[in-house]
Design a protein around this motif. Structure first.
Motif, PDB file in Angstrom:
ATOM      1  N   MET A 123      -5.679  14.299  -5.787  1.00 41.04           N
ATOM      2  CA  MET A 123      -5.892  13.851  -7.157  1.00 41.04           C
ATOM      3  C   MET A 123      -4.831  12.833  -7.566  1.00 41.04           C
ATOM      4  N   LEU A 124      -3.587  13.088  -7.150  1.00 39.99           N
ATOM      5  CA  LEU A 124      -2.511  12.136  -7.431  1.00 39.99           C
ATOM      6  C   LEU A 124      -2.825  10.780  -6.809  1.00 39.99           C
ATOM      7  N   THR A 125      -3.319  10.796  -5.588  1.00 40.06           N
ATOM      8  CA  THR A 125      -3.678   9.549  -4.909  1.00 40.06           C
ATOM      9  C   THR A 125      -4.776   8.814  -5.674  1.00 40.06           C
ATOM     10  N   ARG A 126      -5.770   9.556  -6.140  1.00 39.81           N
ATOM     11  CA  ARG A 126      -6.850   8.946  -6.904  1.00 39.81           C
ATOM     12  C   ARG A 126      -6.317   8.299  -8.181  1.00 39.81           C
ATOM     13  N   CYS A 127      -5.417   8.994  -8.869  1.00 41.30           N
ATOM     14  CA  CYS A 127      -4.801   8.423 -10.074  1.00 41.30           C
ATOM     15  C   CYS A 127      -4.022   7.158  -9.745  1.00 41.30           C
ATOM     16  N   MET A 128      -3.275   7.192  -8.642  1.00 40.60           N
ATOM     17  CA  MET A 128      -2.527   6.010  -8.209  1.00 40.60           C
ATOM     18  C   MET A 128      -3.462   4.840  -7.923  1.00 40.60           C
ATOM     19  N   SER A 129      -4.573   5.141  -7.251  1.00 39.91           N
ATOM     20  CA  SER A 129      -5.493   4.059  -6.864  1.00 39.91           C
ATOM     21  C   SER A 129      -6.061   3.360  -8.087  1.00 39.91           C
ATOM     22  N   LEU A 130      -6.280   4.105  -9.171  1.00 39.97           N
ATOM     23  CA  LEU A 130      -6.813   3.513 -10.396  1.00 39.97           C
ATOM     24  C   LEU A 130      -5.745   2.722 -11.148  1.00 39.97           C
ATOM     25  N   GLU A 131      -4.532   3.252 -11.192  1.00 35.14           N
ATOM     26  CA  GLU A 131      -3.466   2.615 -11.967  1.00 35.14           C
ATOM     27  C   GLU A 131      -2.808   1.446 -11.243  1.00 35.14           C
ATOM     28  N   TYR A 132      -2.614   1.577  -9.924  1.00 31.43           N
ATOM     29  CA  TYR A 132      -1.850   0.569  -9.188  1.00 31.43           C
ATOM     30  C   TYR A 132      -2.702  -0.565  -8.640  1.00 31.43           C
ATOM     31  N   LYS A 133      -4.011  -0.430  -8.755  1.00 29.35           N
ATOM     32  CA  LYS A 133      -4.901  -1.509  -8.304  1.00 29.35           C
ATOM     33  C   LYS A 133      -4.602  -2.805  -9.036  1.00 29.35           C
TER      34      LYS A 133
ATOM     35  N   ALA B 201       0.814  -1.215   0.000  1.00 25.33           N
ATOM     36  CA  ALA B 201       0.000   0.000   0.000  1.00 25.33           C
ATOM     37  C   ALA B 201       0.848   1.265   0.000  1.00 25.33           C
ATOM     38  N   ILE B 202       0.247   2.332  -0.541  1.00 25.32           N
ATOM     39  CA  ILE B 202       0.800   3.678  -0.473  1.00 25.32           C
ATOM     40  C   ILE B 202      -0.222   4.551   0.243  1.00 25.32           C
ATOM     41  N   ILE B 203       0.212   5.204   1.307  1.00 17.79           N
ATOM     42  CA  ILE B 203      -0.644   6.150   2.018  1.00 17.79           C
ATOM     43  C   ILE B 203      -0.029   7.536   1.876  1.00 17.79           C
ATOM     44  N   ASN B 204      -0.795   8.446   1.295  1.00 13.77           N
ATOM     45  CA  ASN B 204      -0.351   9.828   1.139  1.00 13.77           C
ATOM     46  C   ASN B 204      -1.040  10.686   2.192  1.00 13.77           C
ATOM     47  N   MET B 205      -0.252  11.379   2.995  1.00  5.82           N
ATOM     48  CA  MET B 205      -0.816  12.219   4.045  1.00  5.82           C
ATOM     49  C   MET B 205      -1.417  13.479   3.424  1.00  5.82           C
ATOM     50  N   SER B 206      -2.698  13.645   3.617  1.00  5.66           N
ATOM     51  CA  SER B 206      -3.413  14.785   3.076  1.00  5.66           C
ATOM     52  C   SER B 206      -3.668  15.798   4.192  1.00  5.66           C
ATOM     53  N   SER B 207      -4.670  16.638   4.010  1.00  5.61           N
ATOM     54  CA  SER B 207      -4.971  17.678   4.993  1.00  5.61           C
ATOM     55  C   SER B 207      -6.430  18.079   4.869  1.00  5.61           C
ATOM     56  N   ASP B 208      -7.013  18.451   5.989  1.00  6.02           N
ATOM     57  CA  ASP B 208      -8.377  18.973   5.975  1.00  6.02           C
ATOM     58  C   ASP B 208      -8.439  20.261   5.159  1.00  6.02           C
ATOM     59  N   PHE B 209      -7.304  20.946   5.053  1.00  8.55           N
ATOM     60  CA  PHE B 209      -7.239  22.181   4.269  1.00  8.55           C
ATOM     61  C   PHE B 209      -7.367  21.913   2.767  1.00  8.55           C
ATOM     62  N   SER B 210      -7.318  20.656   2.365  1.00 10.22           N
ATOM     63  CA  SER B 210      -7.414  20.324   0.946  1.00 10.22           C
ATOM     64  C   SER B 210      -8.853  20.090   0.498  1.00 10.22           C
TER      65      SER B 210
ATOM     66  N   PHE C  47      -1.905  -3.983  -9.839  1.00 13.13           N
ATOM     67  CA  PHE C  47      -0.720  -4.617  -9.271  1.00 13.13           C
ATOM     68  C   PHE C  47      -0.952  -5.118  -7.847  1.00 13.13           C
ATOM     69  N   GLY C  48      -2.163  -4.921  -7.333  1.00 14.69           N
ATOM     70  CA  GLY C  48      -2.472  -5.350  -5.973  1.00 14.69           C
ATOM     71  C   GLY C  48      -2.030  -4.364  -4.910  1.00 14.69           C
ATOM     72  N   ILE C  49      -1.852  -3.095  -5.307  1.00 16.39           N
ATOM     73  CA  ILE C  49      -1.378  -2.069  -4.374  1.00 16.39           C
ATOM     74  C   ILE C  49      -2.531  -1.142  -3.991  1.00 16.39           C
ATOM     75  N   LEU C  50      -2.815  -1.040  -2.716  1.00 13.69           N
ATOM     76  CA  LEU C  50      -3.832  -0.139  -2.200  1.00 13.69           C
ATOM     77  C   LEU C  50      -3.255   1.273  -2.115  1.00 13.69           C
ATOM     78  N   CYS C  51      -3.988   2.278  -2.596  1.00 16.16           N
ATOM     79  CA  CYS C  51      -3.526   3.666  -2.532  1.00 16.16           C
ATOM     80  C   CYS C  51      -4.630   4.532  -1.930  1.00 16.16           C
ATOM     81  N   LEU C  52      -4.284   5.335  -0.946  1.00 13.59           N
ATOM     82  CA  LEU C  52      -5.284   6.176  -0.302  1.00 13.59           C
ATOM     83  C   LEU C  52      -4.646   7.404   0.325  1.00 13.59           C
ATOM     84  N   SER C  53      -5.468   8.417   0.563  1.00 10.68           N
ATOM     85  CA  SER C  53      -5.052   9.606   1.292  1.00 10.68           C
ATOM     86  C   SER C  53      -5.586   9.520   2.713  1.00 10.68           C
ATOM     87  N   MET C  54      -4.830  10.053   3.645  1.00 10.52           N
ATOM     88  CA  MET C  54      -5.263  10.061   5.040  1.00 10.52           C
ATOM     89  C   MET C  54      -5.084  11.460   5.616  1.00 10.52           C
TER      90      MET C  54
END
Length: 242
Positions: free
Chosen positions: A188-198, A154-163, A200-207
């Protein structure tokens, strides 16, 4: 929390604040990862030295120099991680490194601020994820788990409430336009990753970690690092069986 079984994890920007809190939570687990990789921009600075001191008490903690804006630095860190994880790959990448340069408003925002924020917060997240993708793919391929999971790869990208474009949290208190824009781009980058890397079995999300008392966000002291990373830890655990 016992549902999360991570063989290896790398947290960028982890010599202080939320990053260090996440590293600490992993090290405190009853069944900690075989390898925890923590990074610092300056290993000889005060924060970097504290991180190296922590590594002296945890043989599974590996401290790396990493500048997410520098491809050579990223490549060097990737090689170091591969030396440790070998054929198992990297299970979890947490892109935490980020900066908030100035508390600017829309009138005073500059192209220079915008460029610096995007180079670290957005482009840095992209470059690190690209560099570690082969190791994440390896972890996913070797895992016996079905579906997507933080315990698999998995890839977790740290986001922000300010986003949040809808909420525009804290606008009256602090506009920080360049920071907001860079974090919207991370989502948006995370969303693109989630669509492309799925595939390969890789979970991608923002937190979103909350408004945390760190060097970046100390106003009103809303949430401690420990509280934030403990809550984030619970979220990661839940996602380990997604």
């Amino acid at each position: 929390m016992d549902a999360l079984h991570v063989r290896s994890v790398l947290v960028t920007g982890s010599d202080r604040g939320i990053g260090l809190g996440l590293v600490t939570r992993f090290l405190e687990k009853r069944d900690p990862p075989e390898w925890v990789f923590a990074t610092s921009l300056d290993l000889e600075g005060s924060h970097g030295k504290k991180l190296k001191k922590l590594a002296g008490h945890h043989p599974n903690l590996v401290v790396l120099q990493l500048d997410v804006r520098d491809l050579k630095s990223i490549e060097a860190a990737t090689r170091k991680v591969e030396e440790h994880v070998k054929e198992h790959g990297l299970t979890l990448l947490i892109n935490n490194a980020a900066i908030l340069i100035k508390f600017t408003c829309l009138v005073t925002e500059t192209a220079e601020n915008m460029e610096r924020q995007f180079n670290t917060n957005t482009i840095g997240t992209l470059q690190v994820s690209q560099a570690f993708l082969p190791l994440l793919k390896t972890a996913a391929l070797r895992s016996p788990m079905e579906g997507l999971s933080c315990s698999k790869s998995a890839i977790i990208n740290m986001s922000s409430d300010f986003s949040s474009i809808e909420k525009m949290s804290g606008w009256c208190l602090s506009q920080v336009v360049s920071y907001r824009c860079s974090k919207v781009a991370v989502n948006m980058l995370t969303r693109c990753m989630s669509l492309e890397y799925k595939q390969f079995g890789i979970l991608c999300l923002s937190m979103h970690p909350g408004w945390v008392k760190t060097g970046m966000g100390t106003l009103l002291v809303p949430t401690s690092v420990k509280d934030s990373t403990t809550r984030g830890w619970i979220e990661i655990t839940l996602l380990s069986t997604a």
